[in-house]
Motif scaffolding. Sequence first.
Motif, short mmCIF file in Angstrom:
data_model
loop_
_atom_site.label_atom_id
_atom_site.label_comp_id
_atom_site.label_asym_id
_atom_site.label_seq_id
_atom_site.Cartn_x
_atom_site.Cartn_y
_atom_site.Cartn_z
N ALA A 392 55.24 7.24 24.45
CA ALA A 392 56.24 6.48 23.31
C ALA A 392 55.90 5.23 23.34
N PRO A 393 56.14 4.44 22.04
CA PRO A 393 56.04 2.82 22.07
C PRO A 393 57.19 2.32 22.85
N THR A 394 56.59 0.96 23.14
CA THR A 394 57.49 0.07 24.03
C THR A 394 57.70 -1.09 23.26
N VAL A 395 59.13 -1.53 23.52
CA VAL A 395 59.63 -2.69 23.09
C VAL A 395 59.93 -3.45 24.24
N ILE A 396 59.68 -4.78 24.13
CA ILE A 396 59.81 -5.90 25.30
C ILE A 396 60.81 -6.89 24.54
N LEU A 397 62.14 -6.75 25.33
CA LEU A 397 62.97 -8.06 24.81
C LEU A 397 63.10 -8.92 25.84
N ALA A 398 62.37 -9.91 25.62
CA ALA A 398 62.26 -11.43 26.36
C ALA A 398 63.31 -12.36 26.03
N GLN A 399 63.85 -12.72 26.86
CA GLN A 399 65.01 -13.75 26.49
C GLN A 399 64.36 -15.09 26.84
N THR A 400 64.58 -16.23 25.94
CA THR A 400 64.04 -17.36 25.98
C THR A 400 65.08 -18.28 25.48
#
Length: 889
Positions: A392-400
């Motif tokens: 599966a594709p991956t999404v990274i939700l990175a908080q900044t």
Amino acid sequence: MTDPVAKLPSELDQLPDRDPEETAEWAASLDAVTKAAGPHRAAYLMRRSLQHAEGAGIALPKLLESDYVNTIPTSAEPAFDGDLEMESKITAWNRWNAAAMVTRGARYGVGGHIATFASAAWLYETGFNHFFRGKEGDGSGDQLYIQGHASPGIYARAFLDGRLSEQQLDNFRQESGGDGLPSYPHPRRLPWLWEFPTVSMGLGPLSAIYQARFNRYLSNRSIKDTSNSHVWAFLGDGEMDEPESTAALALAAREQLDNLTFVINCNLQRLDGPVRANFRVVQELEGAFRGAGWNVIKTLWGNAWDELFQLDTTGALLRRLREVPDAQFQTYATRDVAYIRQHFFGTEPALVELAKLLTDAKIAECFYSSRGGHEARKVYAAYRAAVEHKGAPTVILAQTVKGYTLGKGFESKNANHQMKKLSIDEFKGMRELLGLPIPDSAFEDGLVPYGHPGADSPEVRYLQERRAALGGPAPARRVHAVALPQPEERAFKALYKGSGKQEMATTMAFVRLVKDLMRDKETGRRWVPIVPDEARTFGMESLFPSAGIYSPMGQTYDPVDRDQLMYYKEAKDGQILNEGITEAGAMADFIAASTSYATHGETMIPFYIFYSMFGWQRTGDQMWQLADQLGKGFIVGATAGRTTLTGEGLQHADGHSHLIASTNPASLNYDPAFAYEIAVIVKDGLRRMYGPEAENVFYYLTVYNEPKQQPAMPEGVEEGIVKGLYRFKEGTAASADAPRLQLIGSGTAIHWALEAQELLAADWGVTADVWSATSWGELRRDALESDEALLRGEERVPYVTQALSGAPGPVLAVSDWMRAVPDQISQWVEQDWSSLGTDGFGLSDTREGARRHFGVDAQSVAVAALAQLARRGEIPASKVKEAREKYGM
């Protein structure tokens, strides 16, 4: 006790329960936990049970939302493969130079954006040092879709590794001198660096998905092994509001594109304020991506938060994080610790007690700076998990924090997207924070200096060594131009001959030509037919069994029409991309295929065929993206014109796409009338786009679904076809002094002009020559170039002026388009000019009815021609009135 399972109807009510008593016992146990330990403990146990079930291989629907914590806990982070101190220094130099470049540019009012890269610096730096493959290693390298507003940071890094000079940085957004830098990723403006234009927000994520899919297409068709290529798309959380951003998520999951990673910089701010002021955008995005079938990794908190989570024995902290909206969290980053103690921790007793255990310094660290996207180890762990995930594709939700390290005047401010510079004092504060060795004396001229540790410094050596190990510089665009051989002539000759007595629409003529070209031994496999679920409309079903429809799964079913000659054949190595009902997806396919010559060093020849009304009008932004990315291929607007598609009516009636297409400098626009014209245009297009002196252009052809007898090609017309105009049929003069004029038609309108030619001669004794205008746009382009040459002192006559020079009488142009389309060339025609067209809304009717409605049928053309002659005094005005009555007008 009432069975809670029976309270609300659900799909479970339809399933047999072989042991209702056991089911009741489980429900009672849950009720007991809820009563004894509270609903939060019960929810925790349920989620743990679901996690255990998944690990045991028990198929269950997944939860769409997890707690507001990191997916990868600190204890599970992999060892960091690098020198963190060195990478911190490199990142500091990049932050400084990105801010300096934009601030220095503010002297000239050219603008720029600082805050986006400031928040995302570690998201890029970690990738450049550890993950992004370059093009000098094996394969094609990785494809990087850089967030447009972060471009200053990418330029800053290119400056650090010696690919850009100070002078170029100072020419940011000042390109006219020839040594400047474009504002955003624009391959046409900086083709050695940028691969993908992304600042038209929403197109980056859509294109990234179809690029990853096209990579698999090339592999499955054995054209190139792309298994080592990974597509990285860097996006903003505000950008995800664009419908294109999420339009193809299901496709990526359905086709298991684990060669794709989205990195969404969740700084919680868009251009004017919070992305989800009263909600939590991270949780919303997590649900959307999980629901679509993606692997989701949340990288929200830095190490400073570990202590808080360990102290949260009651779950109160997690509950509070779930309920605080984004806009309030943004406010915490700008207020003092006392405010945070009151408004965050003061909402329930358990949090008040937890806060007593925390120093002011710890609270400040957590709420002002400690975000997952600002810590290299957190980002590294997320990226490592993404590239290792399969299926599966991956999404990274990175908080900044938007504007991070730029000072309190920038960080988390609603207006920081529009803030274009820092003061000298703010830069000095930034210098201290980043620990950069820049002396006060460097500011004496009133300008912030660029910073560089030296070409042979440890920082630069480290940077270059990391890139060398990963396959060279990135981002980078490389073109290894290999001209394709011209196809055999026989494919074109079939259309040169005409159709004899048989009628054939030009749509079918184009499809027939491409079908023959796909059989060419040298180049046939490089054609990429693309269609948005209308193949049968355009007569392409004959390609199904021979070329196959691409599907990475192959054909896992027995097709309903298997016993028919032209059955629906899907294949893993299929050549056709049949996209379903998505013109945006089809255009993304086209862009990926049309730029494969640069992305993968494999030249492909895409053609995308569609209802012309749903091309430039619906996906015009992607046409500009195609031009910016230097794509090549054939875009075909089928069922063209405002009157040829009978019955469909207004929304299908295209009378303006050529006008829109004419605005794009890279688009060569043709409106062929006959099959042989299509053959000549396609042949010349293959030469211009794929020959030894390949040009970075693409073709837009309009073709018609109206069956007509296709004539054989007259001798000596090839040059006129390519340049846009030639005389197709000279009129026969009834007498030496007969009135004469010139009729110019394009596309299907040439048939009305030919019929009008006969009416004028038979009924009114008027001689008309009929010209075929294959391209109003190319005639105008040539004329504009002639005008520019005159400004340089060069004598040059436009081709249209030359072609019509000395032709007797006035000129009347007619097309199935708005009059503005042929009127593009009027100023370079020496004769009196007039035009007919289909201005206004389309309508449902017969072809004859629609053409009479717009006044472009043969009788209308004849009357308009007579009116021109009457205005010139060459015939009596009464003849015009007589003609109107004769033709029922």
